[in-house]
Design an enzyme around this catalytic site. Structure first.
Site, mmCIF file in Angstrom:
data_model
loop_
_atom_site.group_PDB
_atom_site.id
_atom_site.type_symbol
_atom_site.label_atom_id
_atom_site.label_comp_id
_atom_site.label_asym_id
_atom_site.label_seq_id
_atom_site.Cartn_x
_atom_site.Cartn_y
_atom_site.Cartn_z
ATOM 1 N N ASP A 1 0.296 -5.836 -12.524
ATOM 2 C CA ASP A 1 -0.727 -4.885 -12.957
ATOM 3 C C ASP A 1 -1.827 -5.480 -13.828
ATOM 4 O O ASP A 1 -2.884 -4.869 -13.972
ATOM 5 C CB ASP A 1 -0.071 -3.714 -13.708
ATOM 6 C CG ASP A 1 0.626 -2.754 -12.758
ATOM 7 O OD1 ASP A 1 0.327 -2.780 -11.556
ATOM 8 O OD2 ASP A 1 1.489 -1.976 -13.229
ATOM 9 N N ARG B 1 5.384 11.537 -0.963
ATOM 10 C CA ARG B 1 5.917 10.994 -2.222
ATOM 11 C C ARG B 1 4.879 11.210 -3.308
ATOM 12 O O ARG B 1 3.757 10.711 -3.215
ATOM 13 C CB ARG B 1 6.204 9.502 -2.028
ATOM 14 C CG ARG B 1 6.689 8.734 -3.255
ATOM 15 C CD ARG B 1 6.683 7.258 -2.871
ATOM 16 N NE ARG B 1 7.323 6.376 -3.805
ATOM 17 C CZ ARG B 1 6.729 5.767 -4.823
ATOM 18 N NH1 ARG B 1 5.445 6.005 -5.065
ATOM 19 N NH2 ARG B 1 7.400 4.934 -5.596
#
Length: 667
Positions: A541, A621
């Site tokens: 990230d 999802r």
């Protein structure tokens, strides 16, 4: 009637001739590669594998031919319409622009004569990126496998994998291909990179084939360099001004465009040295060709060694090699003719310029632009030793195991259980009712492509991505388009998650929001049967994951200021979609987490925690994705605005309650 018959016959003949010419020209026109690509995709999902091969191979050919045509025409028109120097400064400007207009007209006519109308060859950014990422080769390897042509399937799979090393399933397929009968080692080729094949043959001791591939790679490199610089002169984007009503003057527009072109050309050397799918360029890429050749050859070794020194003057080890070759051969040799123009314009700085015409000012700017970039010109990269490598950073006081703050939150797994560091898995962070409400909120407020620059399928064409921010949901709630209570719940739940992460990892400073996103990814029906991709590729990230080097570079365009991440799941009623941690190789899975309502995974954002999401093959999802930073300078702007909205709403509610007090109650 009879007198007019010959005229009518002649007219009809001319019409037929014109029609035939038009048909002939149409047959010669190059088919747009995006149309061929789309036809190939449709053939794939129709199980027409012969059609897949035909269309995809034609699409790749059309893509290459279009680029070659643009380069050939640009070079020809530049030669036909050179910018001439004028003695009088007053006449130079009009002459300069007149030449550019003639060159532009020449370019348009040349391209259209070769490939047909240019408008039909303009393609979307998504298709361009697919070709850059070699997606057509993924379709080809599956089609060739179905057609029982394993040698071609292996070549296509290997070519695709070189640009997508994080693709776990493709790596597994390549290992399976090695076990197939009839598959040879030489079948594993990169169809678009002769240099890597040269290295492969060199390492195996097959110097004749190594020489063949290195010589081919050299020729391809110089052609690609010319191609890159020419194509840089095409359309440019003014990213810094997209948010403005940009209305520049003529010279401002020319200046802005020129800056983009110069930057693009400046990056060509770096781009050519960066293999597709890699984040950092290969050091000494062009000189390495001559380095390998000097050992693969013998009679021409001295020539190649001297060519290497054109790029690195006085390099000690190469100077020693040259002395050895002189002794063995008994004579000296000159370096190869290494693209004279390339050496003058890239390796050596441009000489000072005397003229000040607009064209000369452009070149003068390029000269100073080079000086300001502080590199030696031929290789625009940051040396590996100077990069900030997260794997060697000393992370101070990494702790975990702090209080979870809320009695119902349950610790499921910690770092040791998840085979890593700075990882945690929690359950019951929110209730079933809260999950249902947030999922209903997602269905009402999320938009396709939100948070992904408008791309509905940013990571895979087999799923649809929808998202919304906290501020957007609060605005919708304030406008009455959704229940304000639900928007407030999203805000409160994200704050709850932030407090838990901050406390559990025992941070000694405030953890700020960097980005908050309510996101759903939905499997697209009819596109799941042949899937072998990930819902979200393996990444880190706050750094650029480089699986081949087993490193993670903390440099832009990564969000280098992010320190911790968390995902709070809202449901588990779907197929696939497991969250996975991997090693830095992006292949070795160290932990797999199945989402369910109220489950949250938290982790540090660096290279110690590469992660991704397996394909969602059925259903939807949904989750709240959160990224945090310890640096207050990088706090999420929308979050600060959302805080103000909440404060305003709280103040208004307090005021309303005061107004509704019964006067008798005050007595």
């Amino acid at each position: 009637m009879d007198a007019n018959a010959p005229v009518s016959t002649a007219t009809a003949a001319i019409a037929l001739l014109l029609h035939a010419c038009l048909l002939w020209r149409a047959s010669r026109a190059l088919q747009p590669y995006d149309l061929l690509y789309q036809s190939g995709v449709e053939a794939f999902y129709s199980s027409d594998y012969s059609g897949v091969v035909r269309y995809m191979e034609e699409a790749l050919s059309s893509y290459s031919q279009l680029r070659r045509t643009k380069v050939r025409c640009a070079l020809r028109c530049e030669e036909q319409h050179p910018v001439e120097e004028e003695e009088e400064e007053s006449a130079s400007e009009l002459r300069f622009f007149y030449t550019l207009l003639r060159r532009a007209s020449c370019l348009g006519e040349c391209v259209e004569r070769s490939v047909g109308a240019q408008s039909v060859h303009r393609v979307s950014e998504d298709v361009t990126q697919d070709f850059h990422r070699r997606i057509p080769y993924n379709f080809l390897q599956l089609a060739y496998r179905k057609l029982k042509q394993p040698d071609k399937a292996v070549a296509a799979a290997h070519t695709y994998f070189q640009a997508n090393p994080e693709h776990v399933e493709m790596g597994e397929h390549l290992e399976q291909y090695k076990l197939l009968e009839g598959v040879k080692e030489e079948d594993f080729i990169d169809r678009e990179a002769p240099f890597t094949m040269g290295v492969k043959h060199y390492d195996s001791g097959d110097y004749e084939k190594a020489i063949e591939h290195f010589e081919e790679a050299l020729l391809e490199y110089f052609n690609a360099d010319v191609e890159c610089r020419v194509l840089c002169e095409g359309p440019q984007k003014f990213a810094d001004n997209e948010h403005l009503h940009y209305r520049p003057s003529l010279y401002e527009l020319i200046s802005d465009h020129l800056m983009q072109v110069l930057h693009c050309k400046h990056e060509c050397v770096r781009d050519l040295a960066t293999r597709p799918g890699r984040l950092s360029p290969m050091e000494n890429y062009l000189p390495l060709h001559y380095d390998y050749l000097q050992f693969a050859y013998f009679k021409e070794a001295l020539e190649c060694a001297q060519s290497y020194l054109l790029f690195h003057k006085g390099e000690e080890f190469m100077m020693e090699n040259m002395e050895h070759y002189r002794e063995v051969l008994g004579h000296d040799m000159k370096p190869r003719q290494v693209k004279h123009i390339y050496i003058l314009t890239v390796v050596q700085p441009t000489a000072p310029l005397r003229h000040r015409t607009p064209f000369r000012l452009i070149v003068l700017y390029l000269y100073f632009y080079r000086l300001l970039t502080s590199t030696n010109g031929w290789m625009e990269y940051v040396p590996t030793s100077e990069k900030k490598n997260l794997s060697t950073d000393t992370v101070k006081e990494l702790r975990e195991g702090g209080p979870l703050l809320y009695s119902n939150v349950q610790l499921v797994q910690k770092s040791e259980d998840l085979n890593g560091s700075q990882r945690v898995l929690l359950d019951n962070v929110i209730s079933e009712d809260e999950c249902t409400e947030l999922k209903d909120l997602a269905h009402s407020v999320t938009m396709a492509g939100d948070g992904y620059r408008g791309k509905m399928s940013p990571h895979t064409p087999n799923e649809k991505f929808e998202g919304a921010t906290v501020l957007k949901t609060l605005q919708y709630g304030y406008e009455g388009r959704i229940p304000l209570r639900s928007a407030r719940l999203f805000y409160d739940v994200s704050e709850k998650a932030r407090r838990i992460i901050e406390s559990y990892f025992m941070l000694n400073t405030t953890l700020h929001f960097s980005y908050t996103h309510l996101v759903c990814r939905t499997a697209i029906q009819g596109q799941q049967e042949h899937r072998n991709d990930l819902s979200h590729p393996i990444h880190a990230d706050n750094c650029l994951l480089d699986p081949e080097a087993n490193e993670c570079w903390k440099e832009p365009p990564a969000y280098t200021y992010r320190d911790y991440s968390a995902l709070l799941y809202l449901n588990g009623d779907f197929d696939g979609g497991e969250f996975i941690f991997t090693e830095m190789d992006a292949k070795t899975v160290t932990a797999s987490i199945k989402p369910k309502c109220g489950r949250m995974v938290g982790f540090s954002s660096g290279g110690e925690n590469p992660h991704g999401v397996r394909a969602v093959t059925n259903g939807q999802r949904c989750a709240v994705a959160l990224w945090f930073t310890l640096d207050p300078l990088f706090r999420e702007l929308e979050r600060l605005q959302a805080d103000e909205v909440i404060q305003s709403l709280d103040s208004q509610n307090s005021w309303d309650q005061e107004l509704n007090i019964n006067p008798k109650d005050e007595l």
